[in-house]
Design a protein around this motif. Structure first.
Motif, PDB file in Angstrom:
ATOM      1  N   PRO A   1       0.846  -1.204   0.000  1.00  0.00           N
ATOM      2  CA  PRO A   1       0.000   0.000   0.000  1.00  0.00           C
ATOM      3  C   PRO A   1       0.877   1.248   0.000  1.00  0.00           C
ATOM      4  N   GLN A   2       0.726   2.097  -1.022  1.00  0.00           N
ATOM      5  CA  GLN A   2       1.594   3.260  -1.157  1.00  0.00           C
ATOM      6  C   GLN A   2       0.775   4.514  -0.870  1.00  0.00           C
ATOM      7  N   GLY A   3       0.809   4.930   0.388  1.00  0.00           N
ATOM      8  CA  GLY A   3       0.051   6.106   0.783  1.00  0.00           C
ATOM      9  C   GLY A   3       0.011   6.205   2.290  1.00  0.00           C
ATOM     10  N   SER A   4      -0.549   7.277   2.799  1.00  0.00           N
ATOM     11  CA  SER A   4      -0.689   7.451   4.242  1.00  0.00           C
ATOM     12  C   SER A   4      -1.734   8.522   4.514  1.00  0.00           C
ATOM     13  N   ASP A   5      -1.807   8.986   5.745  1.00  0.00           N
ATOM     14  CA  ASP A   5      -2.860   9.910   6.152  1.00  0.00           C
ATOM     15  C   ASP A   5      -2.786  11.226   5.388  1.00  0.00           C
ATOM     16  N   MET A   6      -3.881  11.578   4.719  1.00  0.00           N
ATOM     17  CA  MET A   6      -4.033  12.833   4.006  1.00  0.00           C
ATOM     18  C   MET A   6      -2.868  13.098   3.055  1.00  0.00           C
ATOM     19  N   ALA A   7      -2.292  12.035   2.508  1.00  0.00           N
ATOM     20  CA  ALA A   7      -1.112  12.176   1.659  1.00  0.00           C
ATOM     21  C   ALA A   7      -1.514  12.425   0.208  1.00  0.00           C
ATOM     22  N   PRO A   8      -0.759  13.265  -0.500  1.00  0.00           N
ATOM     23  CA  PRO A   8      -1.026  13.475  -1.930  1.00  0.00           C
ATOM     24  C   PRO A   8      -0.480  12.310  -2.748  1.00  0.00           C
ATOM     25  N   ALA A   9      -0.839  12.295  -4.027  1.00  0.00           N
ATOM     26  CA  ALA A   9      -0.237  11.303  -4.923  1.00  0.00           C
ATOM     27  C   ALA A   9       1.261  11.604  -5.065  1.00  0.00           C
ATOM     28  N   ARG A  10       2.056  10.550  -5.096  1.00  0.00           N
ATOM     29  CA  ARG A  10       3.503  10.731  -5.289  1.00  0.00           C
ATOM     30  C   ARG A  10       3.768  10.867  -6.782  1.00  0.00           C
ATOM     31  N   ASN A  11       4.083  12.067  -7.223  1.00  0.00           N
ATOM     32  CA  ASN A  11       4.156  12.352  -8.657  1.00  0.00           C
ATOM     33  C   ASN A  11       5.173  11.489  -9.393  1.00  0.00           C
ATOM     34  N   ASN A  12       6.282  11.157  -8.745  1.00  0.00           N
ATOM     35  CA  ASN A  12       7.340  10.403  -9.423  1.00  0.00           C
ATOM     36  C   ASN A  12       7.216   8.902  -9.213  1.00  0.00           C
ATOM     37  N   LEU A  13       6.045   8.430  -8.828  1.00  0.00           N
ATOM     38  CA  LEU A  13       5.905   7.001  -8.532  1.00  0.00           C
ATOM     39  C   LEU A  13       6.268   6.111  -9.722  1.00  0.00           C
ATOM     40  N   PRO A  14       5.845   6.407 -10.957  1.00  0.00           N
ATOM     41  CA  PRO A  14       6.260   5.536 -12.067  1.00  0.00           C
ATOM     42  C   PRO A  14       7.785   5.423 -12.189  1.00  0.00           C
ATOM     43  N   GLN A  15       8.497   6.524 -11.962  1.00  0.00           N
ATOM     44  CA  GLN A  15       9.958   6.485 -12.037  1.00  0.00           C
ATOM     45  C   GLN A  15      10.540   5.673 -10.878  1.00  0.00           C
ATOM     46  N   VAL A  16       9.937   5.802  -9.704  1.00  0.00           N
ATOM     47  CA  VAL A  16      10.389   5.005  -8.550  1.00  0.00           C
ATOM     48  C   VAL A  16      10.205   3.518  -8.828  1.00  0.00           C
ATOM     49  N   ILE A  17       9.083   3.157  -9.458  1.00  0.00           N
ATOM     50  CA  ILE A  17       8.823   1.751  -9.792  1.00  0.00           C
ATOM     51  C   ILE A  17       9.907   1.221 -10.728  1.00  0.00           C
ATOM     52  N   GLU A  18      10.302   2.033 -11.691  1.00  0.00           N
ATOM     53  CA  GLU A  18      11.368   1.611 -12.609  1.00  0.00           C
ATOM     54  C   GLU A  18      12.664   1.343 -11.836  1.00  0.00           C
ATOM     55  N   LYS A  19      12.998   2.225 -10.929  1.00  0.00           N
ATOM     56  CA  LYS A  19      14.225   2.055 -10.143  1.00  0.00           C
ATOM     57  C   LYS A  19      14.138   0.809  -9.251  1.00  0.00           C
ATOM     58  N   LEU A  20      12.957   0.580  -8.655  1.00  0.00           N
ATOM     59  CA  LEU A  20      12.775  -0.607  -7.817  1.00  0.00           C
ATOM     60  C   LEU A  20      12.999  -1.874  -8.629  1.00  0.00           C
ATOM     61  N   ASN A  21      12.473  -1.915  -9.832  1.00  0.00           N
ATOM     62  CA  ASN A  21      12.646  -3.104 -10.675  1.00  0.00           C
ATOM     63  C   ASN A  21      14.093  -3.290 -11.111  1.00  0.00           C
ATOM     64  N   GLU A  22      14.828  -2.182 -11.253  1.00  0.00           N
ATOM     65  CA  GLU A  22      16.240  -2.277 -11.627  1.00  0.00           C
ATOM     66  C   GLU A  22      17.086  -2.848 -10.492  1.00  0.00           C
ATOM     67  N   ARG A  23      16.699  -2.574  -9.234  1.00  0.00           N
ATOM     68  CA  ARG A  23      17.564  -2.865  -8.097  1.00  0.00           C
ATOM     69  C   ARG A  23      17.105  -4.056  -7.247  1.00  0.00           C
ATOM     70  N   ASN A  24      16.036  -4.723  -7.648  1.00  0.00           N
ATOM     71  CA  ASN A  24      15.525  -5.854  -6.861  1.00  0.00           C
ATOM     72  C   ASN A  24      15.262  -7.029  -7.802  1.00  0.00           C
ATOM     73  N   LYS A  25      16.192  -7.956  -7.841  1.00  0.00           N
ATOM     74  CA  LYS A  25      16.054  -9.070  -8.773  1.00  0.00           C
ATOM     75  C   LYS A  25      15.019 -10.100  -8.330  1.00  0.00           C
ATOM     76  N   ASP A  26      14.708 -10.130  -7.023  1.00  0.00           N
ATOM     77  CA  ASP A  26      13.761 -11.132  -6.515  1.00  0.00           C
ATOM     78  C   ASP A  26      12.310 -10.634  -6.505  1.00  0.00           C
ATOM     79  N   PHE A  27      12.108  -9.400  -6.890  1.00  0.00           N
ATOM     80  CA  PHE A  27      10.761  -8.825  -6.847  1.00  0.00           C
ATOM     81  C   PHE A  27      10.501  -8.047  -8.138  1.00  0.00           C
ATOM     82  N   ARG A  28       9.269  -8.151  -8.621  1.00  0.00           N
ATOM     83  CA  ARG A  28       8.835  -7.335  -9.766  1.00  0.00           C
ATOM     84  C   ARG A  28       7.736  -6.397  -9.297  1.00  0.00           C
TER      85      ARG A  28
END
Length: 888
Positions: free
Chosen positions: A214-241
């Protein structure tokens, strides 16, 4: 194996908390506009969950209607995900009808915008009530995503089957470590995120290779760079997609694997791995009382009265009823219902309750009047008293009403002209106020205008008031002699069921007349310190309990053949604050009155506690009843039925003792109920029906004493290091809540019901329902038209003096009778609170054209046959609901 991580963008948006709804709505304008922009223009930002609350999108569109088409397009394409709730409700404190309507109202709004998330999504409600699986299933929802209440020694995996009290089952996909764990993503440590806590535990608890993030919290806005963060996560975690996903996609992926799931049964409000704020049931006790009274009134009185009115040409004011319910839904949001909010917000909550109460009582008054003025009457009888019964079984008993009478001597006659017994409680001359306010639309018409008008409270005996109907009575002035309550210095009262005596220490001695059994030392008031906050009661670290049996007191009685009352006035002295309590100083006066009422032929003892609480701070007042019943647990009612609760949470207590540092809250057995708590064995049943705070604890050597919370007070939104909740403060420790000290005169009502048979034979649920419903009386005379009840045009009197719409055998308990949401007919909802299978029937005065078995969405399940105006209802097992649709 590579695990798929479903990153679900969301916000948990409290409509009010330490901030007001107005402030939250202003910020929502900005944040939701940014969400819409992301979903439309940010490539890869494919989903956003708006907290499961339709009220948020309704709030937004009210101020930005120009975005309606954008919202509809995003909702239809499942990019902006809304509903199914209207507000993120609490699970334990709202009534069953409140919860069902909240979901229906949310679904209705969402459907107009393109659809709703068909998942029971409750990320932050303070525990999970065991009626919810049946409610969800009845509304077409068979999957839930939630968090609080399930301890990890029960829910060893994130996915499991939850079996409700009635046996209904849904699949649960639990947010193992909360809804907020992915709200903060440290982009400097993306390669360690899934192997560090809390996500290491999330992965461990998952039953499949599909992981919820779950990506969010109390009264939190949308994280604008989330698609870019997802790309980085996939680059750096071989056991998770990683992928931006939705809850529906995550659930579908889990279900595709079809893991074998464990089953958990019942209610869950254990505060081990997360806080459940179990004793918020008594926070802001004045507002909890309003909630109890109003939600009972809406379903027990308002909706049945409006339904009855439609039989006589009075249109059902659906829009007004929806407006009332909307205010209740806003107050049912988990923080609002818990009253774990600032004083400023509690002012808004009070105003919504007040508006809901005033609208509801005015609608009932208007409808009862519109019916009453159409009923035939003899020309020589100017004053009518019409008694209405909003239950489906005939009712008799003593009913109380404040009326206006032209004389202090008068008679009450039934429709056959026979006098009926009654008693009055004094007279107040209001001739000038009433006669001076009379308004005649045509002053040329002659009306009965008395020379004198007195205001009095009258208690009259009525018999066989027709089910879902009425019976007319007449007030005849200057005839007979009114029986008045007589003041007495006696310390004993009685009726056919009980003899009640005041002991020398101010406690009560109750003798049950059916078998002579004595229940001594009853109704002992108990005051102790409250070191808690708006979320939790917690005893003072240096506590001192003070009892009414150690206080000076005076007693007086009011007696008559129909009604007997005792009043005990205690000169209660208590500490001014927690510091004085720690030093055992009790110099502050807190006057307390205990009023006890016995009505003729009524098995329920009426109690009222009135307290002047303007001086003491940070304390709790309870009242104790020693039932003398030794059993293995209590029987309490929940939203649609009853539940057996153990006295002690043995598994939880053992785990607490072995791993105290793992717990967020101490496991305690302070619980809530809907209308009653009871203890029972084969030959005894002792129940309490609160009309205020609905919190209790079973205490003493055998847990045979019921301790009912009356009120508690505190001065902070949140506090740290409580005995019952160690560690950090919940909420905000900087926010003072001075109004929560309740420095005013308080009153709380409840009933006590004692029998010489067990719970089943005592019919506790229906007796409690009758206690909370009561008969309604409407007085009408033309001279009362004016500022008292508004002037009306004269209408033709054509209705019979007695009428019934329908009746049952009383085997089931009626939840409500109401206008259908979308169709022209009406819905009767009933349930079986017994632990045994039962059956019942509906007998109509006039056969409907159509009768159907429907679900909670009021969609047809089965046509029901009407034979001799009677419909046989399906057999119901323990805690099952049945909804019947009918139309003429």
């Amino acid at each position: 194996m590579v695990k798929t991580v479903h990153v679900v963008p969301h916000t948990h948006w409290d409509r009010e908390w330490f901030f007001t709804t107005s402030r939250a709505q202003i910020y929502l304008l900005k944040d939701l506009k940014d969400v819409i922009n992301n979903l439309e223009n940010n490539v890869g930002f494919n989903h956003f969950i708006l907290d499961g609350q339709a009220s948020l999108i309704a709030d937004y569109l009210k101020w930005r209607p120009q975005d309606l088409k954008k919202v509809q397009n995003l909702v239809k394409n499942k990019k902006l995900i809304i509903g199914p709730w209207y507000t993120q409700t609490d699970q334990f404190l709202p009534s069953g009808e409140n919860i069902v309507r909240n979901l229906l109202y949310g679904m209705k709004i969402c459907s107009k915008l393109g659809g709703y998330m068909n998942i029971g999504y409750v990320p932050d409600s303070f525990g999970q009530e065991s009626s919810m699986p049946q409610i969800y299933k009845g509304l077409g929802i068979d999957k839930a995503v939630l968090w609080r209440g399930f301890p990890n020694y029960e829910a060893t995996h994130s996915e499991f089957i939850w079996k409700g009290e009635d046996g209904s089952r849904i699949n649960v996909y639990r947010m193992a470590c909360g809804y907020f764990i992915g709200g903060l993503i440290d982009e400097n440590n993306l390669d360690k995120i899934m192997t560090s806590e809390p996500f290491a535990s999330v992965v461990k608890q998952a039953t499949t290779d599909q992981i919820l993030f779950p990506q969010g919290s109390d009264m939190a806005p949308a994280r604008n760079n989330l698609p870019q963060v997802i790309e980085k996560l996939n680059e750096r975690n071989k056991d998770f997609r990683f992928k931006i996903s939705s809850l529906e996609e995550y659930i579908a992926a889990v279900d595709k694997v079809a893991p074998k799931l464990n089953m958990l049964k019942g209610e869950f409000n254990i505060g081990k791995n997360m806080r459940v704020h179990k004793t918020n049931y008594s926070s802001r006790s004045d507002l909890k009382k309003m909630n109890t009274l109003i939600q009972d009134y809406l379903t027990n009185i308002l909706e049945p009265v409006l339904t009855l009115g439609t039989q006589f040409g009075i249109s059902y004011p659906k829009g007004a009823a929806d407006d009332i319910w909307e205010k209740m839904f806003e107050n049912s949001a988990h923080d609002s219902m818990a009253n774990s909010v600032s004083d400023n917000v509690n002012e808004d909550i009070y105003l919504r309750y007040k508006q809901a109460r005033d609208m509801a009582t005015s609608l009932v008054e208007l409808t009862l009047r519109q019916i009453s003025v159409q009923i035939k009457k003899p020309d020589d009888k100017a004053i009518t008293l019409t008694v209405f019964n909003t239950t489906p079984v005939a009712k008799s008993g003593l009913v109380t009403k404040t009326i206006y009478t032209p004389a202090q001597n008068f008679e009450i006659q039934d429709k056959d002209g026979e006098p009926i017994p009654f008693v009055v409680a004094g007279f107040k001359d209001e001739t000038e106020e009433v006669n001076g306010a009379t308004v005649q639309l045509n002053p040329g018409n002659r009306i009965y205008q008395p020379e004198k008008v007195y205001k009095t409270k009258i208690s009259l005996v009525v018999k066989n008031i027709p089910p879902m109907g009425y019976q007319q009575y007449y007030l005849i002035p200057n005839v007979g002699k009114a029986d008045e309550l007589s003041v007495s210095n006696q310390t004993t009262i009685e009726n056919e069921y009980y003899k009640i005596e005041v002991n020398l220490d101010g406690s009560l001695r109750i003798t049950r007349k059916t078998d002579g059994r004595v229940f001594d030392k009853q109704a002992i008031l108990e005051d102790n310190g409250d070191d808690g906050d708006s979320y939790n009661y917690s005893p003072a670290k240096k506590d001192w309990v003070i009892y009414s049996t150690d206080q000076a007191f005076k007693v007086k009685a009011n007696k008559s053949a129909l009604l007997n009352e005792l009043k005990i006035d205690y000169d209660f002295r208590v500490p001014a604050d927690l510091d004085e309590r720690a030093h055992r100083k009790a110099f502050v006066l807190m006057p307390v009155s205990l009023e006890i009422k016995l009505k003729k032929d009524n098995p329920v003892i009426g109690f009222r506690v009135v307290t002047d609480n303007r001086q003491p701070l940070d304390h709790r007042l309870c009242i104790d009843f020693d039932t003398q019943i030794v059993t293995d647990g209590s029987i309490d009612d929940i939203q649609f039925g009853s539940i057996k609760r153990p006295f002690e949470l043995k598994k939880a207590i053992l785990d607490w003792q072995e791993h105290p540092n793992d717990w967020q809250e101490k496991p305690i057995s302070i619980n809530t109920m809907q209308t009653y708590t009871s203890l029972s064995d084969k030959n005894n049943m002792f129940a309490i029906f609160p009309n205020g705070v609905r919190e209790y604890e079973d205490i003493g050597k055998h847990h045979s004493t019921i301790r009912l919370t009356l009120f508690r007070t505190y001065g902070r939104l949140g506090k740290a290091d409580l005995l019952y909740r160690p560690g950090r403060a919940s909420g905000d420790a900087t926010v003072a809540t001075l109004a929560a000290e309740l420095k005013k005169v308080l009153s709380f009502d409840f009933g006590v019901y004692i029998t010489d048979c067990d719970f089943e034979k005592a019919n506790v649920t229906n007796v409690a329902k009758e206690f909370k419903t009561g008969l309604q009386v409407f007085e009408y005379a033309e001279f009362l038209n004016g500022r008292l009840i508004f002037p009306f045009n004269v209408v033709k009197r054509k209705l019979p003096e007695e009428y019934s719409l329908f009746e049952t055998k009383g085997e089931f308990t009626t939840s409500t009778v109401k206008k259908a949401e979308e169709r022209k007919g009406y819905v009767i909802r009933l349930y079986n609170a017994s632990f045994k299978e039962k059956e019942d029937e509906l007998k109509f005065n006039k056969a409907p054209n159509k009768v159907e078995l429907v679900d909670l969405k009021e969609e047809p399940l089965k046509k029901l046959e009407v034979v001799n105006n009677t419909v046989k209802l399906p057999k119901l097992t323990h805690d099952k609901i049945v909804s019947i649709y009918y139309e003429y």
